[in-house]
Design an enzyme around this catalytic site. Structure first.
Site, short mmCIF file in Angstrom:
data_model
loop_
_atom_site.label_atom_id
_atom_site.label_comp_id
_atom_site.label_asym_id
_atom_site.label_seq_id
_atom_site.Cartn_x
_atom_site.Cartn_y
_atom_site.Cartn_z
N ASP A 281 0.88 -1.16 0.00
CA ASP A 281 0.00 0.00 0.00
C ASP A 281 0.93 1.23 0.00
O ASP A 281 2.12 1.12 0.27
CB ASP A 281 -0.94 -0.01 1.22
CG ASP A 281 -2.12 0.95 1.03
OD1 ASP A 281 -2.10 1.75 0.07
OD2 ASP A 281 -3.07 0.90 1.84
C1 BGC Z 1 -4.95 3.35 0.27
C2 BGC Z 1 -5.10 2.34 -0.84
C3 BGC Z 1 -4.99 3.04 -2.16
C4 BGC Z 1 -3.66 3.78 -2.22
C5 BGC Z 1 -3.40 4.50 -3.53
C6 BGC Z 1 -3.72 4.22 0.12
O1 BGC Z 1 -3.76 5.29 1.02
O2 BGC Z 1 -4.91 2.68 1.50
O3 BGC Z 1 -6.30 1.66 -0.73
O4 BGC Z 1 -5.13 2.14 -3.20
O5 BGC Z 1 -3.62 4.73 -1.18
O6 BGC Z 1 -4.17 5.64 -3.66
#
Ligand code: BGC
Length: 894
Positions: A281
């Site tokens: 993530d």
């Molecule tokens: C989130 C993810 C997301 C990623 C990209 C993160 O803060 O937890 O679910 O896909 O950002 O935007």
């Protein structure tokens, strides 16, 4: 049209630096075969490989990390995998998210062009349809949009379990039950990937809260992990073969999930046969080298520093280059099957019109009718409706954060009911619009998209005003709105529970409706569970519309008018009160405010597993939902009395009412619990019928295999079915079983043995510690704080839980002329400088002292001992300790 002509260059690609010269056009079916990939990896330098596995970085304007934003190939997409020009490997784009393609709607350099995306209903609503075919159909349409916008990987589905109703991201997720979650996730994954694009099923694993999400350690016993928090991912991996998986932010039993070999390699790959690549993530984990070692192949969104660390580790012999090669190979293997690498000429013109129709259909199919006294609904479309509630006019179509979408339009309940032909008061609509505009002027939306979204307050009407507005109306409708999102959990007061203004409005409208003898209908436009037990008697009908995407208003009108007969069922339990939830006493961990540890004390007893076992009353139980017609289940038959390798159960569903409708058949199993403690019932299969006309029947067949009989026995590290009598219970909710039949298993059976990994250190001790730490908190926790994320020179810090609401709604720090200054927003929404009485900066971080609402506050922001993320500033500071004066509680100023 942007044309990515990579295929033409790929076709001409001759591998450099290899003796084994090949051209890609010889590979057939447009994919690089494993030899070609092997040669490509061989041709890459160490530096190229290291850069390839760390993503393209986030190049936002202010270099701050903004979720879902990276200016690469597709503006506003979440990230890229940076190509290698020398080897003609193209750059590929990944974009959020679970409820639609999240990209910028406009691009600076292009006048009169837009890139809107369909805002689909949120995940929770899709799960409420219990309809895998519908979700699959939506996935197919959604995937076409992904492909036509030039995106290779969509960061969806979000599929963490809804352990606790306060999780701010529950709207993105599906259910409290792993089977329902897994099946819905598999259906959407298959639909999306049928377009030749990839999903990234997220967030693996045990990411069940937003409080201190980047650092919290989820402590979960191994049985609970296997049966609950890993189970849905196991289903999706085995049944739908997602190309990619996203690891989560949290630690799981002590290790950051992207750095957990046991999770990402032993379980995901060795046991479940996952064949794709894993990405982190955004800024998840701390050590990129550990990530590659563990099988987290792509470190997102990537920083040059991380690439350098990988290069250094290989050079120093700390990271075997073969592991780096393996990650590169996995990424290339997936890439070679995706549109960009195959030169797909995307149109940037998805069929938004068709998709809006599918979004509307899905939204209506997932709405849940909770109450319908005296057949209040449907209402014929010639009726005059008094429509109240800010959410009736400013609908909440989805949650905030990376799950938000830039849609072309939204249909409010007002628009939808009007479109259907109902008569509504335009003047009242104008009043609500003005109210919303004024609020927006007073509280402009924050530039950052994380954190707790502001809710538009209700207009306060006097009783006489309401009474006169209701004159001559045929029905009164009130829409209750709730919103939440990434990086903050919800609160009990004024969020899970309704606030005084809302309760007062409901009471007033209820008595007016009785006086005037017109029905009172409440629509819940919410992303997660709210309290209903204290006020539900006041309404004649309650429709749980969830956050239904851009077409929410039309879908609501479809249900209200009876054009669609409701068939949604709850994918989670609605408790009588929050304290009844099994995780209520331990969520979101300890210490309060910025929890470093979250012990899953309730084990497998999440949601209905707990309610049924403890015989607890729910406001609305898991699986519950009404219809405008009636169904009868009959003829439950099992194929055999004794289980061998599988057993089938058939049941006939008859529409015994007067309106066509769909039913959901739920099969629960009660297993013998001689050796292991077990829930009294567990969902083991479900099916939605087709649209049945009055009198029409459908026979549903379920097959249970040996694994469906098992529980996870931690002592044997195996899925074990105990001998004895198994009861198949078929019904229309987790409480309402209409039939049951038994079969037996003659011998204990070890159905599957697995690795004994991911164990918490000392679970019993952790539970004791959790209980003790939480008991130390003041009875009615007066003030505590949560620090969400940190942005370039800005920190957001929220204080919640004061007797009178937020003590300090927000404060933001910035550095001017090397001095820290701050602004804070007080509960009334006014912004003023933070009255810091003292700021102590040291090499470890910064300590702030100030007073707020009569409290003396001191907060310590500890600097993270890791400057990996310089340039992005995210995680530069970690709220390891929020120190509040005098040992843990805030002292009211004398
Ligand atoms: C989130 C993810 C997301 C990623 C990209 C993160 O803060 O937890 O679910 O896909 O950002 O935007």
């Amino acid at each position: 049209m942007v044309l990515k002509c990579f295929m033409s260059s790929l076709l001409a690609l001759v591998f450099i630096n290899t003796s084994n010269v090949q051209t890609i056009n010889k590979m057939g079916n447009n994919h690089l075969d494993s030899n070609a990939i092997h040669e490509l990896v061989k041709a890459m330098t160490l530096e190229e490989k290291a850069h390839f596995v760390i993503g393209g970085g986030m190049e936002t304007e202010n270099t701050a990390p903004v979720v879902g934003l990276s200016y690469g190939e597709v503006k506003g997409a979440a990230g890229t995998i940076k190509g290698i020009l020398r080897l003609k490997i193209p750059t590929m784009t990944v974009a959020d998210g679970p409820a639609g393609v999240r990209i910028d709607a406009y691009r600076n350099d292009e006048k009169n062009k837009s890139y809107f995306a369909t805002a689909w209903p949120v995940g929770t609503l899709l799960a409420s349809s219990w309809d895998v075919d519908l979700v699959n159909k939506l996935g197919k349409a959604f995937g076409r949009e992904v492909k036509e916008y030039g995106i290779d990987v969509i960061l969806a589905p979000g599929m963490n379990l809804q352990r606790d109703p306060l999780n701010g991201r529950n709207f993105e997720y599906y259910s409290e039950d792993p089977l329902l979650t897994g099946k819905i996730a598999a259906a959407i994954t298959k639909g999306l990937q049928s377009n030749g694009i990839a999903v990234s099923a997220k967030h693996f694993a045990a990411n069940n809260q937003e409080s201190n999400r980047n650092n919290v350690n989820a402590v979960v016993d191994v049985r609970t992990l296997r049966e609950m928090y890993l189970r849905a991912f196991e289903i999706v991996v085995k049944e739908a073969k997602p190309f990619t998986i996203m690891s989560s932010y949290n630690k799981l039993n002590g290790t950051y999930t992207p750095e957990s070999y046991d999770l990402l390699t032993t379980i995901l790959r060795d046991e479940w046969g996952f064949g794709g690549y894993v990405m982190s993530d955004w800024y998840g984990g701390k050590d990129p080298v550990a990530q590659i070692r563990s099988g987290n192949d792509l470190v997102m969104p990537g920083t040059p520093k991380q690439a350098q660390q990988i290069v250094d580790a290989v050079k120093k012999g700390e990271l075997d280059e073969k592991l780096l090669d393996l990650s590169v190979t996995r990424i290339l293997t997936v890439m070679s099957q995706l549109p960009t690498m195959n030169g797909y000429a995307y149109s940037n013109k998805p069929d938004l019109k068709t998709n809006a129709l599918i979004a509307r259909q899905a939204a209506a199919e997932g709405m849940v009718l909770l109450k319908n006294e005296k057949k209040t609904l449907p209402l014929s479309v010639d009726k005059k409706i008094l429509l109240l509630g800010t959410a009736s006019y400013a609908p909440i179509i989805g949650g905030t954060g990376s799950g938000d979408v830039h849609e072309a339009y939204t249909i409010s309940t007002f628009d939808g009911l009007k479109n259907a032909g109902y008569q509504l008061d335009n003047k009242l609509a104008q009043r609500y619009t003005k109210h919303a505009a004024e609020d927006l002027k007073k509280f402009p939306p924050p530039k950052i998209i994380l954190g707790k979204p502001r809710m538009l307050p209700e207009i306060t009407f006097s009783l006489s005003e309401l009474t006169s507005m209701a004159q001559g109306m045929n029905a009164i409708v009130f829409t209750l709105g709730r919103n939440a999102g990434e990086a903050a959990d919800r609160k009990i007061e004024d969020d899970f529970n309704l606030n005084d203004t809302e309760l007062q409005l409901i009471s007033s409208l209820s008595s007016i409706s009785k006086q005037q003898n017109v029905p009172f209908i409440i629509i819940l436009n919410v992303g997660g569970v709210v309290e209903t037990a204290s006020w539900r008697d006041k309404a004649d009908a309650i429709l749980l519309a969830w956050q239904g995407g851009q077409e929410i208003g039309n879908a609501i009108a479809d249900i209200v008018s009876g054009k669609v007969n409701p068939s949604g069922k709850l994918p989670m339990t609605f408790p009588m009160k929050y304290e009844d939830v099994s995780s209520a006493s331990s969520f979101p961990g300890f210490p309060l405010g910025v929890p470093s540890t979250s012990v899953y004390e309730e084990g497998i007893y999440v949601g209905y597993r707990d309610y049924n076992k403890e015989n607890k009353k729910a406001a609305y139980e898991f699986g519950y939902g009404l219809s405008y017609t009636d169904f009868k289940f009959s003829d439950l038959k099992l194929s055999k009395q004794q289980f061998d390798t599988n057993i089938t159960a058939t049941v006939t569903v008859t529409n015994t009412g007067k309106i066509a409708g769909k039913s959901v058949v739920q099969l629960y199993l009660s297993a013998p619990a001689t050796k292991l403690d077990k829930p009294s019932e567990e969902l083991r299969a479900f099916a939605k019928t087709r649209l049945l006309k009055p009198g029409e029947q459908q026979t549903i067949t379920f097959t249970l295999n040996a694994r469906d009989l098992t529980s996870f026995d931690a002592n044997q590290s195996a899925w074990v079915a105990e001998k004895g009598a198994y009861t198949v219970k078929v019904g229309s909710s987790s409480k309402n079983f209409q039939f049951q039949q038994q079969f037996s298993l003659t011998e204990d059976r070890v159905v599957e043995k697995v690795h004994n990994v991911l164990l918490p250190k000392d679970f019993e001790n952790s539970v004791a510690e959790s209980k003790l730490e939480r008991s130390k908190q003041p009875e009615s926790s007066e003030v505590y704080s949560s620090i969400n994320d940190f942005y370039a020179g800005k920190w957001e810090l929220t204080f919640v839980g004061t007797p009178n609401g937020d003590a300090v709604s927000h404060f933001a720090l910035s550095r001017k002329d090397s001095k820290l200054t701050g602004e804070m927003t007080d509960p009334s929404g006014k912004t003023k400088p933070v009255p810091f009485t003292k700021i102590i900066e040291s090499k470890d971080g910064v300590e702030l002292f100030f007073s707020s609402q009569g409290y003396d506050v001191s907060v310590m922001l500890n600097k993270v001992d890791d400057d990996n993320l310089k340039g992005s500033l995210m995680n530069m500071f970690e709220a390891k300790a929020v120190r509040i004066k005098d040992g843990g509680t805030l002292q009211k100023k004398k």
